[in-house]
Design an enzyme around this catalytic site. Structure first.
Site, short mmCIF file in Angstrom:
data_model
loop_
_atom_site.label_atom_id
_atom_site.label_comp_id
_atom_site.label_asym_id
_atom_site.label_seq_id
_atom_site.Cartn_x
_atom_site.Cartn_y
_atom_site.Cartn_z
N ARG A 1 46.32 43.97 34.64
CA ARG A 1 46.54 45.43 34.68
C ARG A 1 47.30 45.91 33.46
NH1 ARG A 1 49.70 46.55 39.76
NH2 ARG A 1 50.58 44.55 39.15
N ASN B 1 45.65 46.47 41.66
CA ASN B 1 45.27 45.25 42.36
C ASN B 1 44.75 45.60 43.75
OD1 ASN B 1 45.98 43.46 40.34
ND2 ASN B 1 47.97 42.98 41.19
#
Length: 93
Positions: free
Chosen positions: A21, A40
């Protein structure tokens, strides 16, 4: 022609707990002109939503599907749509 677009991507593979990320956000900021987030999901996938110039969204998608990402990408699923314009910057969620 480089109209704005909304790109929603689900990335499968070993993409959690490897900085995926963070690197996605960094790449989106480097490309420029993109807003959205990386998140996520349960089951080990990462969802990426990006809005901005269609060419820039394509560049991010190409990076997400490449071997240059952290971890290991086994596949991506993408959906293109009309931007909603609700994001300020590019966030990690």
């Amino acid at each position: 022609m480089n109209e704005d677009a909304r790109l929603v991507v689900w990335v499968r593979g070993r993409v959690q707990q490897v900085g995926f990320r963070w690197f996605t956000r960094a790449n989106a900021l480097e490309i420029g002109g993109l807003t959205g987030f990386a998140l996520n999901l349960d089951g080990g996938r990462v969802q990426v939503v990006a809005e901005g110039p269609r060419d820039n969204c394509h560049r991010l998608l190409e990076w997400l599907a490449s071997d240059d990402t952290p971890g290991r990408v086994d596949g991506v699923t993408e959906i293109w749509d009309t931007p909603r314009g609700v994001y300020d910057g590019f966030a990690i969620r």
